[in-house]
Each structure stands twice: as C-alpha cells, then as structure tokens.
Design an enzyme around this catalytic site. Structure first.
Site, PDB file in Angstrom:
ATOM      1  N   LYS A  74       4.610 -10.422   2.066  1.00 12.12           N
ATOM      2  CA  LYS A  74       4.094  -9.052   2.066  1.00 12.12           C
ATOM      3  C   LYS A  74       2.425  -9.086   2.113  1.00 12.12           C
ATOM      4  O   LYS A  74       1.917  -8.256   2.946  1.00 12.12           O
ATOM      5  CB  LYS A  74       4.381  -8.311   0.646  1.00 12.12           C
TER       6      LYS A  74
ATOM      7  N   GLU B 232      -5.065   0.104   2.597  1.00 10.51           N
ATOM      8  CA  GLU B 232      -4.951  -0.804   1.442  1.00 10.51           C
ATOM      9  C   GLU B 232      -6.450  -1.144   0.938  1.00 10.51           C
ATOM     10  O   GLU B 232      -6.778  -2.222   2.072  1.00 10.51           O
ATOM     11  CB  GLU B 232      -3.879  -1.682   1.671  1.00 10.51           C
TER      12      GLU B 232
ATOM     13  N   HIS C 199      -9.598  -6.576  -6.406  1.00 11.22           N
ATOM     14  CA  HIS C 199      -8.813  -5.575  -5.747  1.00 11.22           C
ATOM     15  C   HIS C 199      -9.140  -4.223  -6.519  1.00 11.22           C
ATOM     16  O   HIS C 199      -9.410  -3.228  -5.792  1.00 11.22           O
ATOM     17  CB  HIS C 199      -7.242  -5.791  -6.188  1.00 11.22           C
TER      18      HIS C 199
ATOM     19  N   ASP D  33       4.013  -2.050  17.432  1.00  8.98           N
ATOM     20  CA  ASP D  33       4.929  -1.648  16.680  1.00  8.98           C
ATOM     21  C   ASP D  33       5.068  -2.637  15.485  1.00  8.98           C
ATOM     22  O   ASP D  33       5.626  -3.703  15.412  1.00  8.98           O
ATOM     23  CB  ASP D  33       6.073  -1.875  17.625  1.00  8.98           C
TER      24      ASP D  33
HETATM   25  C1  MEV Z   1      -1.007  -6.968  -2.281  1.00  3.88           C
HETATM   26  O1  MEV Z   1      -0.772  -6.173  -1.414  1.00  3.88           O
HETATM   27  C2  MEV Z   1      -0.570  -8.487  -1.715  1.00  3.88           C
HETATM   28  C3  MEV Z   1      -0.569  -9.798  -2.560  1.00  3.88           C
HETATM   29  O2  MEV Z   1       0.553  -9.170  -3.725  1.00  3.88           O
HETATM   30  C4  MEV Z   1       0.028 -10.824  -1.859  1.00  3.88           C
HETATM   31  C5  MEV Z   1       0.279 -12.086  -2.734  1.00  3.88           C
HETATM   32  O3  MEV Z   1       0.727 -11.827  -3.670  1.00  3.88           O
HETATM   33  O4  MEV Z   1       0.486 -13.253  -2.132  1.00  3.88           O
HETATM   34  C6  MEV Z   1      -1.806  -9.869  -3.504  1.00  3.88           C
END
Ligand code: MEV
Length: 413
Positions: free
Chosen positions: A254, A81, A367, A270
């Site tokens: 996430k 990513e 991003h 793991d």
């Molecule tokens: C993207 O992989 C992760 C984010 O969505 C985390 C977040 O929103 O805090 C940018």
C-alpha cells in the site's frame, strides 16, 4: 430518505444537476456554492465523466531530488495523503550519492483475454488455435494500422486452459498508450472468428489487468554512511517481515502504491489498473512484497522493485486534461516507457522512506506533523492559524480535532 430515482438527471446541464441534488439532499448554500465554483475544470469534468455536479480537487505537489537512469526528474504527484511526497523527496535524496535509481523495462505489451466456453475437448481446441498465430496476428494488426505504423501491434499468442474454459491471450505492444482500448477492440473483433475456428462460444473479451508482460524493475543503493548501518539492518528486517506475512505485505505494498498512484493520477492514468496489476502480481506465488532489500558487499542497502506498469501518455484523460499534460511536461516524460520507469522508481523510494521511518522512529512523528495541518483545518483553522495550531499539537504530542478546537479558541490569526 432521498429517492435515488432521478429521471432525466443525465440530460440536465451541470448547473441544473447540482441544483437538483442540492434540493434533494439539503446541501447547504456554502456546499452548493463550493461545488458550483469548479471553473473550467468543471466543464472538462463534464466531458470526462457522467452526471457531473462538480470536481473533487486533490493537491498536486512535486517531488524533488530524484534521479532515474542518470537523469534528474521532478515528479508531479496528486495525493491527499500527508507525507507521501515528502517521503519521495527524502528517499530520493538519500540515494543521490550512488546515482539514484536505475531501471529496466519490458516492451509495453498488454494482454487481452478471449474466453471461449462450451468446448468438450479443450486440449484439441488449444492446439487448433495455436496453429493460427500468423492469422491472429494479421487480424489483430488489421484492427489498428496506426499502432502498427508506430511500431506496435500483435506480438504473441498464449492459449491457456483455465478451468472449463479455453482462454486466448492476445499479447499486443501498445507503444505509448495504456492500451486498454487497442487490445479490447482486437479481442472483440477476433471473437466471431475464434468461435468459427473452435466451435465454441465466446464469453468475455477484455484486457487483463495482470499486465505481467509489461513489467518495470527499479533498483537503488542507499549508503550506510548516509542512512546508518542500523537503519540498513532495520529496513532489511522490515522487508523480511513483509516477505513472511501477507498482513504486513499488504501494508508494505500500500505504501508503494501511495507513490505510484499519486504519479498515475497526476498524469491522468488509470490508478485502478495499476493497483489491480500490482496486487495481482504480488499474489502470484502467495501474496508478498513488490520490493526486496538486501545488503551490498560494502554493507549498503540495496533495494529493488518489480511490478506491472500499464501507463500511457496518449489517450484517455492524459490527452485531454491540461493538468495531466502539465504534469508530463514537468516530468519531461516524452514516452510511456520513461513515465513507467519514473513511476516504478517513485514506488521504490517511497517504500524505502516508509520502511526507514518504521524501522527507526516510527511513522507517526513525521506523519503527524503533516497530518496535524489537516486536523487544524478540519477544526476550522485558516491562514496562519493552521500552522500555529498544527505546531502546538505536535509539540504536545497529541493531534486531535478537539485539541485543535481548544487551541483555536485561544485566538486565531
Ligand atoms: C501509509 O499510507 C503507508 C505505510 O503504512 C506503508 C508501510 O507501512 O510500509 C506507512
């Protein structure tokens, strides 16, 4: 349609397996050649897993700028990513003036569960098992004298009633291992004796991924003078959103796991165990964020994180994968304790950077700059054209494969 029944597939060599899959599925010559070109990693993969036909390579990068407990550390991260590694570099840089990240860690204790079914009087059985702590400790330690020699071994017993089941938790200090093998062996060996003791029947004997006896906590302060007072408020508000709303908390966490899983993968750990443990821990009192943010008396941003850390530096892929070994050397992690502290720190700074972007300009600009490169490659760019096309898409404020293709047709390096 391809028939998925392929008798004897497992017994073929890797090359023959690939040829067979190629025939069955119509892989192109280029696709087959790509899978065949796995080199020494292919041989290792064949030993690590089953029915191997190739390897799926993931970029390995190094996050800079991080200080953990007063020591600088370079952190190898394996992730496909875009912007995950850059986020750690930026978040770590922004808290260097305040000493970076400081951590606390529990002893490396894993939990094995033994489920006992068929008991009529659960409280009595629970009391009976509880009186046998010393004997259970002896039997567990007998399973792994080496672990005991290294300072680990049985630590605690927790006998729980869960629905119609008696559940015996063996809590074992696994030292530098992730510990699944050690505790699963103990649970399996103890099972017949527990049946005799309780008169019940043992069901499952397996570790719990809710490794809440092996927590790591990390904390950092980001000065308002570095990130701006508005950003401090914005990040606290972004955290409050996650605290109030599980839909947001899932995304918040996430982002944390973007960093944590990348270090885990780089070190052969793991990733699924970490993910399961983190999310189960986050859900204990209603699903919420793994981190929290507030303001220091000086108006700076204080962030902290707490989560289970079932990672090891011995055993499994970590021991046999040369990339994992190199990753540990880069990181200078000589034990699982240090590895876990660095991983939690990465999760925190990763989260800080995501919230900083979200609370200010939004995630897409940073991003997209990185994502644009992937899109350019997908559109067929190579060499210098990758950056040229990516930059043109970012400048145009649109990152799409059709645009990349049309930019490419304007001339490729
Ligand atoms: C993207 O992989 C992760 C984010 O969505 C985390 C977040 O929103 O805090 C940018």
């Amino acid at each position: 349609m391809t028939n998925s029944r392929v008798p004897g597939f497992h017994n073929l060599s890797r090359a023959d397996r690939l040829a067979r899959i190629s025939d069955l599925t119509g892989l192109t010559h280029e696709q087959t050649a790509h899978l065949a070109a796995a080199g020494p990693d292919g041989e290792l993969a064949d030993h690590l897993s089953e029915n191997v036909i190739g390897v799926m390579s993931v970029p390995l990068g190094v996050a800079t700028n991080l200080i953990v407990d007063g020591q600088d550390v370079l952190v190898p991260m394996a992730t496909e990513e875009s912007s995950v590694i850059a986020a750690v570099c930026n978040g770590a840089l922004a808290c260097r003036d305040t000493g970076g990240v400081t951590t606390q860690a529990d002893d490396p204790c894993m939990i094995a569960q033994v489920q006992i079914v068929g008991l009529d009087d659960l409280p009595t059985a629970q009391a009976v098992v509880q009186t046998q702590t010393a004997e259970i400790a002896r039997r567990c330690n007998e399973c792994d004298p080496m672990l005991v020699e290294l300072g680990g071994g049985f630590r605690d017993l927790d006998v729980r009633i869960a629905g119609p089941f008696l559940v015996v938790h063996l809590i074992v200090d696994v030292r530098d291992a992730m510990g699944a093998n050690a505790v699963n062996t103990m649970a399996e060996r103890l099972a017949p004796w527990l049946e005799e003791l309780t008169g019940g029947t043992v069901g499952l004997r397996i570790l719990s991924n809710l490794a809440d006896r092996r927590l790591v906590r990390a904390r950092a302060v980001w000065p308002a003078a570095v990130i701006g007072a508005d950003t401090v408020d914005g990040i606290i508000s972004a955290w409050a959103f996650a605290d109030a709303d599980p839909y947001r908390a899932a995304t918040h966490n996430k982002g944390i796991m973007n960093g944590i899983s990348a270090v885990a993968l780089a070190t052969g750990n793991d990733t699924r165990a970490l993910e399961a443990g983190a999310h189960a821990f986050a859900a204990q009192d209603g699903y919420g964020p793994l981190s929290r943010y507030g303001k220091t008396p000086d108006g700076d941003l204080a962030g902290e994180i707490e989560l289970p850390m079932p990672v090891g530096i011995v055993g499994g892929a970590t021991r046999v994968h040369p990339t994992a070994q190199a990753a540990l050397t880069i990181m200078g992690a000589e034990n699982a304790d240090r590895l876990g502290r660095v991983i939690a720190s990465v999760g925190l700074v990763q989260n800080f950077s995501a919230l900083r972007a979200l609370a200010t300009e939004g995630i897409q600009r940073g991003h997209m700059g990185l994502h644009a490169r992937n899109v350019a490659i997908a559109a067929g760019a190579s060499g210098g054209a990758i950056d040229r096309v990516a930059r043109a898409m970012v400048d145009a404020g649109t990152v799409r494969e059709d645009l990349a293709r049309s930019l490419l047709s304007g001339g490729q390096d």
